[in-house]
Scaffold this motif. Sequence first.
Motif, short mmCIF file in Angstrom:
data_model
loop_
_atom_site.label_atom_id
_atom_site.label_comp_id
_atom_site.label_asym_id
_atom_site.label_seq_id
_atom_site.Cartn_x
_atom_site.Cartn_y
_atom_site.Cartn_z
N LEU A 12 -5.64 -2.03 4.80
CA LEU A 12 -6.73 -2.30 3.88
C LEU A 12 -8.02 -2.62 4.63
O LEU A 12 -8.01 -3.30 5.65
N ARG A 13 -9.09 -2.12 4.11
CA ARG A 13 -10.41 -2.45 4.61
C ARG A 13 -10.77 -3.87 4.16
O ARG A 13 -10.21 -4.40 3.20
N SER A 14 -11.69 -4.52 4.85
CA SER A 14 -12.17 -5.82 4.42
C SER A 14 -12.70 -5.72 2.99
O SER A 14 -13.55 -4.89 2.68
N GLY A 15 -12.17 -6.53 2.10
CA GLY A 15 -12.51 -6.45 0.69
C GLY A 15 -11.58 -5.55 -0.10
O GLY A 15 -11.69 -5.48 -1.32
N GLY A 16 -10.66 -4.86 0.59
CA GLY A 16 -9.71 -3.99 -0.09
C GLY A 16 -8.75 -4.77 -0.97
O GLY A 16 -8.48 -5.95 -0.74
N VAL A 17 -8.21 -4.09 -1.97
CA VAL A 17 -7.41 -4.75 -3.01
C VAL A 17 -5.98 -4.23 -3.01
O VAL A 17 -5.74 -3.02 -2.95
N PHE A 18 -5.03 -5.15 -3.07
CA PHE A 18 -3.61 -4.83 -3.21
C PHE A 18 -3.13 -5.32 -4.56
O PHE A 18 -3.30 -6.49 -4.90
N VAL A 19 -2.55 -4.42 -5.35
CA VAL A 19 -2.00 -4.77 -6.66
C VAL A 19 -0.55 -4.34 -6.71
O VAL A 19 -0.23 -3.19 -6.36
N GLY A 20 0.33 -5.23 -7.11
CA GLY A 20 1.74 -4.89 -7.21
C GLY A 20 2.38 -5.47 -8.46
O GLY A 20 1.88 -6.45 -9.04
N THR A 21 3.46 -4.85 -8.88
CA THR A 21 4.28 -5.40 -9.95
C THR A 21 5.72 -5.43 -9.47
O THR A 21 6.15 -4.60 -8.66
N THR A 22 6.47 -6.39 -9.97
CA THR A 22 7.88 -6.48 -9.61
C THR A 22 8.59 -7.38 -10.60
O THR A 22 7.99 -7.90 -11.54
N PHE A 23 9.89 -7.53 -10.40
CA PHE A 23 10.70 -8.43 -11.22
C PHE A 23 10.78 -9.79 -10.54
O PHE A 23 11.02 -9.88 -9.34
#
Length: 368
Positions: free
Chosen positions: A278-289
């Motif tokens: 990820l770049r600085s300011g980049g976003v990680f979005v995840g879903t899980t149980f």
Amino acid sequence: MAMASNALHHPLHQSISLKYPHLSHNSRFSPSRLRFTSLRFPSTIRATSAVALEPELSTQQNQAIFACPVCYEPLIRKGPPGFNLPAIYRSSFKCKKCTKTYSSKDKYLDLTITAGMKDYTEINPVRTELFRYTSGDDDATSPLVSFLYERGWRQSFNQSGFPGPDEEFEMAQEYFKPARGGLLVDVSCGSGLFSRKFAKSGAYSKVIALDFSENMLRQCYDYIKQDDTISTTNLGLIRADVSRLPFASGSVDAVHAGAAMHCWPSPSNAVAEICRVLRSGGVFVGTTFLRYSSTTPRIERPFREVVVRVELHPNWLQFAQPENCRRISRNSNFFTEEEIEDLCSTCGLTNYSKKVQQTFIMFSAQKP
């Protein structure tokens, strides 16, 4: 490039109804049934290019960012320029440093460390091999789990509180607003359910559907070809290991991992890799149980732990027997809300935010 909405600078419960008018109080994921935390993002982010092109092969600047998964050096590309399925399929790649070569297989580009190996084989955990399993001897023609995934299996997740692909996509898009116009990587994309939605949204310059399962990528390709509305001019199919992502450090604007984290052999290694690319300011979005949520009464938590594991298995009736529950537990990673936040923080991500319903969680974090 789209700018971050002013609504992101206020608590999410004050803006979600305006952002998602279709999320009425009758929705399974209505604001009244949702728990969330506030979220702030910088205005914009943008990734840079990291793929080296041999000048005699192409004069057009290529904006892909593939790197060698062995040494993370940029790959030299031979073949037609452009970022689309046909161009990537007809191209070959070579690491200038370690000289390892990579090429397309079937419908996707194989950028795993084991790509091209003839004698070495690697044994993966059951939760990984499950998605590579086939119902016959021919891997190319008889996929089982990849065929079933969007034909009933994914829909059953609503029993655990998943709101459904359409609502989950809209929720993820809200988190990804700072990454509009950049590169999005959909890791563990499966059959490409969300990869196709991200590509069709037109919100990103490039979308990469990435998975370790060959059959899932083949199924993803078939779905893309069946959908006349989807554009393949900015979509690529890549086979790669989430714990060894084939991208240069700081080259990705957004990473999505839908209902995937519980299947990763090492979630800590995977999240650390996501933070790296990820770049600085980049976003990680995840879903899980979730193993259980913070609102689950303590007396119910041991029972919920068993139920969430059984529901995930395609032959869940068979594995619902008590003697099988322990085996299922060893083959899946399920977390609490606190564990996921701790994992993201330990791997260097900040600005953690979450939305929880039953044992469903959507979380987001940001590269500082």
